[in-house]
Design a protein around this motif. Structure first.
Motif, PDB file in Angstrom:
ATOM      1  N   GLN A  55      18.018 -15.307  89.350  1.00  0.00           N
ATOM      2  CA  GLN A  55      18.493 -15.016  88.000  1.00  0.00           C
ATOM      3  C   GLN A  55      17.793 -13.778  87.425  1.00  0.00           C
ATOM      4  OE1 GLN A  55      21.009 -16.612  86.150  1.00  0.00           O
ATOM      5  NE2 GLN A  55      21.392 -17.244  88.254  1.00  0.00           N
ATOM      6  N   VAL A  56      16.468 -13.630  87.721  1.00  0.00           N
ATOM      7  CA  VAL A  56      15.748 -12.442  87.243  1.00  0.00           C
ATOM      8  C   VAL A  56      16.318 -11.190  87.899  1.00  0.00           C
ATOM      9  CG1 VAL A  56      13.507 -11.268  87.232  1.00  0.00           C
ATOM     10  CG2 VAL A  56      13.645 -13.706  86.715  1.00  0.00           C
ATOM     11  N   LEU A  57      16.599 -11.270  89.209  1.00  0.00           N
ATOM     12  CA  LEU A  57      17.192 -10.121  89.898  1.00  0.00           C
ATOM     13  C   LEU A  57      18.575  -9.798  89.336  1.00  0.00           C
ATOM     14  CD1 LEU A  57      16.199 -10.848  93.610  1.00  0.00           C
ATOM     15  CD2 LEU A  57      15.261  -9.114  92.085  1.00  0.00           C
ATOM     16  N   ALA A  58      19.354 -10.848  89.018  1.00  0.00           N
ATOM     17  CA  ALA A  58      20.668 -10.607  88.422  1.00  0.00           C
ATOM     18  C   ALA A  58      20.530  -9.928  87.061  1.00  0.00           C
ATOM     19  CB  ALA A  58      21.425 -11.927  88.280  1.00  0.00           C
ATOM     20  N   PHE A  59      19.524 -10.354  86.264  1.00  0.00           N
ATOM     21  CA  PHE A  59      19.297  -9.728  84.955  1.00  0.00           C
ATOM     22  C   PHE A  59      18.927  -8.256  85.121  1.00  0.00           C
ATOM     23  CE2 PHE A  59      18.124  -9.578  80.548  1.00  0.00           C
ATOM     24  CZ  PHE A  59      17.068  -8.695  80.499  1.00  0.00           C
ATOM     25  N   ARG A  60      18.033  -7.974  86.076  1.00  0.00           N
ATOM     26  CA  ARG A  60      17.635  -6.575  86.280  1.00  0.00           C
ATOM     27  C   ARG A  60      18.792  -5.753  86.827  1.00  0.00           C
ATOM     28  NH1 ARG A  60      11.672  -7.995  88.832  1.00  0.00           N
ATOM     29  NH2 ARG A  60      10.636  -8.415  86.837  1.00  0.00           N
ATOM     30  N   GLY A  61      19.614  -6.359  87.679  1.00  0.00           N
ATOM     31  CA  GLY A  61      20.788  -5.644  88.163  1.00  0.00           C
ATOM     32  C   GLY A  61      21.765  -5.338  87.049  1.00  0.00           C
ATOM     33  N   TYR A  62      21.965  -6.297  86.133  1.00  0.00           N
ATOM     34  CA  TYR A  62      22.874  -6.070  85.016  1.00  0.00           C
ATOM     35  C   TYR A  62      22.311  -4.995  84.085  1.00  0.00           C
ATOM     36  CZ  TYR A  62      26.176  -7.223  81.304  1.00  0.00           C
ATOM     37  OH  TYR A  62      27.160  -7.160  80.375  1.00  0.00           O
ATOM     38  N   THR A  63      20.964  -5.004  83.915  1.00  0.00           N
ATOM     39  CA  THR A  63      20.335  -3.956  83.102  1.00  0.00           C
ATOM     40  C   THR A  63      20.537  -2.588  83.733  1.00  0.00           C
ATOM     41  OG1 THR A  63      18.669  -5.557  82.398  1.00  0.00           O
ATOM     42  CG2 THR A  63      18.185  -3.231  82.031  1.00  0.00           C
ATOM     43  N   SER A  64      20.365  -2.512  85.070  1.00  0.00           N
ATOM     44  CA  SER A  64      20.581  -1.233  85.763  1.00  0.00           C
ATOM     45  C   SER A  64      22.025  -0.776  85.637  1.00  0.00           C
ATOM     46  CB  SER A  64      20.204  -1.369  87.243  1.00  0.00           C
ATOM     47  OG  SER A  64      18.843  -1.696  87.379  1.00  0.00           O
TER      48      SER A  64
END
Length: 696
Positions: A55-64
């Protein structure tokens, strides 16, 4: 102790044997259950941590993705000729209608600001009140002075996070200087978090907490920190975040698992992401496992009781019978028989085994001693013989190995020298021919172009005199036939177009002269010895020769070259060889960019830096990159990753040899499908280093 007392002792021992047997049967079951629980619970916890990390990786991907979308949006608006003209005029009404309002109402942008470069005047400002915060204003001033496409994620302390991006305003065709800066931003607020959750697990809860813990943005209603978070925020959470690590809270008893992860701006944590997911699957798995373990324990307990009872009967009854018949054994007479033991009983077999063992023990020991003596002598003789043979074979192998190593080293050295000599010979011959040809072409073109360029001024004056003469004739004579011919040849258009044609011819002649100068600088046919040169002129001459590759006339987009030059003193070198290094590295960069079909913004960045006694030149491209297993081979002769017919694998080998000849260093760093960086270090005083090398 007499026989009746022994019988009573064995009868009292029977329940103890039962209890011992029950405990011995149940203990492994308890240990196994505990081990199973440990082995199963740990993977469940690791699985929950993995879900949190995903979920953290998904959040950072969405931020990118948000950052990339903001970058593309700002870049498309900033490279707009109409906006460029509106900033130049300036036209505030047009900027507010066509830029500020369009971005606010048709996109997810929350704030827009347009600044004029000449005087820093704000021509347009719309959106959230976040623009008035001091931290945001400081970043806006910094972004407006960068003069390039930039973006930054900042913590406003009171309004949460905001993503800012900037781009210089320029014409669509890239001509002219930038007229201003377009700055836009997007708030990382509750709406943005809920929009992210639409693409993630719906059971996820998000909260962004500032580093001082005073402000937070939540995907749901405002939440207060629990007791654990208040007690551990400054002591555990904050230090771990600054170390760029995450903290996990696995709480199956409350049904929520939590992770505290850092949010970065650049490489620096600026806020904390608190992410919670429902632990429903973890609870179900744990409950099912607990039930299975208790069921297994119950079955194991019943089975242990039955086994203990049966074993006690099988052990205690024969022991009682054996005790009655043990008088003959108490005297140590192993030859006496054991009477009154049934032939089917295990105790009888044990007693008979004792008797047989006593009878054969003496003869066995005697035979064993004799065999041990004999085997010992044989082994000693075999050991001595084997040691002699091993020593002899070891000496022979060492000699053979040394001879083989010497021959191998000689072959490797000869092969390497052969490849190096072959590559040097091919490249020197090619560059010598190229230098003669380039110098000859430049010389042959220079004379006629000088003639053309020198006569353009007279043509301009003569044509203007002729046009003035025609004007006087028109005023003095008004013959209808002349008027008809004037209309036929469109004299008015000719009068306007002729000066423009002459200016175009002058521009073309000037460009050809610059190309000739670049060809001469690149070839430097008359500069085979060490000379002091301006390294920037060599780079610019090489770029001028490669303009047809940087701005192709086909579907491929143009390659943008960004030059960041520091002031460098003159550098001693072999100019023709150094130019050869530059053109080979730039050709490789252009080939990599042309091979990258997905890359839209194709860039080559050239940086120079003064390190005191030497200069550093970096050439960076954002092409396809180089695979990690090929990095160590790129300087080998004839190694190439290009298709057949496009390269022979000598370019970087020659570059390496030339840089080594200049007592410099060349290194290549690459990330696949992202970028490749070539760093060259050259000393300023080559003649002194060459003299020292000869002396020592």
């Amino acid at each position: 102790m007499n026989t009746p007392r022994r019988l009573k002792f064995l009868q009292r021992l029977q329940p103890k044997i039962l209890v011992f047997t029950f405990g011995a049967s149940l203990f492994p079951v308890l240990v196994l259950s505990n081990v199973i629980w440990q082995f199963v619970e740990k993977p469940l916890i690791e699985l929950e941590k993995t879900r949190l990390d995903d979920q953290v990786l998904a959040f950072r991907g969405y931020t990118s993705a948000t950052e990339k979308g903001l970058q593309n949006l700002i870049s498309s608006y900033a490279n707009w000729t109409d906006l460029y003209n509106a900033v130049q005029q300036p036209n505030r009404a047009w900027i507010e209608k066509e830029v500020s309002n369009q971005l606010l109402f048709t996109t997810d942008i929350d704030l827009v600001k347009v600044i004029k470069s000449a005087n820093g005047e704000i021509l347009g400002e719309s959106g959230s009140l976040v623009l008035n915060l001091p931290a945001v204003q400081a970043k806006v001033r910094d972004l407006s002075q960068r003069h390039k496409l930039s973006q930054v994620l900042i913590d406003t302390e009171s309004q949460g996070l905001v993503l800012l991006g900037s781009s210089p305003v320029s014409r669509s065709d890239g001509t002219g200087e930038q007229s201003g800066t377009l700055i836009a931003g997007q708030l990382i607020d509750r709406g943005w978090l809920r929009q992210f959750l639409n693409y993630s697990q719906p059971t996820t809860k998000l909260e962004i907490i500032s580093l001082d813990g005073k402000f937070s943005v939540s995907s749901s209603s405002a939440q207060q920190p629990d007791t654990w978070e208040q007690a551990n925020f400054s002591r555990n959470i904050l230090p771990t975040i600054f170390q760029k690590h995450s903290i996990y809270r696995i709480q199956p008893e409350v049904g929520l698992n939590t992770i505290y992860a850092p949010i970065y701006s650049g490489n620096k944590p600026i806020a904390i992401l608190k992410l919670q997911i429902v632990a429903q699957y973890f609870q179900q798995a744990k409950l099912t496992l607990t039930r299975l373990i208790w069921l297994g324990l119950s079955l194991a307990t019943v089975l242990s009781v039955l086994i203990a009872h049966l074993l006690a009967r099988q052990i205690s009854n024969p022991i009682i019978q054996l005790a009655k018949r043990s008088k003959t054994l108490a005297t140590g007479d192993l030859t006496s028989p054991i009477p009154n033991i049934k032939s089917s009983d295990e105790i009888e077999q044990l007693a008979n085994a004792y008797q047989e063992m006593a009878n054969s023990l003496t003869s066995l020991i005697n035979n064993l001693e004799q065999k041990v003596m004999q085997r010992t002598q044989e082994l000693e003789l075999a050991r001595q013989t084997l040691e002699e043979r091993v020593q002899q074979r070891t000496v022979e192998l060492l000699q053979k190995n040394q001879e083989l190593q010497l021959k191998t080293e000689q072959l490797h050295t000869a092969l390497h020298n052969l490849k190096m000599a072959e590559s040097q010979l091919i490249q020197k011959e090619k560059m010598s021919s190229l230098g003669h040809m380039v110098a000859g072409i430049a010389h042959e073109i220079n004379n006629p172009i000088n003639f053309i360029y020198a006569n353009l001024t007279y043509i301009k004056n003569y044509s203007q005199d002729l046009l003035n003469l025609i004007f006087f004739y028109q005023q003095k004579y008004s013959d209808p036939e002349i008027q008809i011919y004037i209309e036929k040849i469109e004299l008015d258009y000719l009068i306007k177009d002729l000066p423009q044609i002459i200016v175009s011819m002058e521009t073309g002649a000037t460009r050809i002269q610059n190309i000739i100068i670049s060809l001469k600088n690149f070839a430097r046919h008359d500069e085979a010895e060490i000379k002091k040169i301006n390294i920037h002129e060599g780079i610019d001459s090489t770029l001028a020769l490669l303009q047809h590759r940087l701005n192709p006339h086909h579907d491929c987009p143009a390659i943008q070259v960004i030059k960041n030059y520091e002031s460098l003193p003159l550098l001693e070198c072999y100019p023709q060889q150094v130019n050869q290094v530059f053109i080979q590295i730039l050709l490789n960069a252009i080939d990599a960019l042309e091979s990258s079909q997905k890359q839209v913004n194709k860039l080559i960045i050239i940086q120079t830096k003064n390190l005191g006694d030497r200069a550093v030149i970096k050439i960076i491209d954002n092409g396809i990159g180089i695979e990690s297993q090929n990095i160590s081979k790129i300087f080998d002769p004839f190694f190439t990753t290009k298709p057949v017919g496009k390269g022979v694998g000598l370019g970087l080998t020659d570059c390496y040899q030339i840089i080594q000849k200049h007592h410099g260093n060349i290194q290549v760093f690459s990330q696949l499908n992202q970028k490749t960086e070539v760093m060259i270090e050259l000393p300023y005083l080559l003649s002194e280093l060459s003299y020292k090398a000869k002396v020592f």
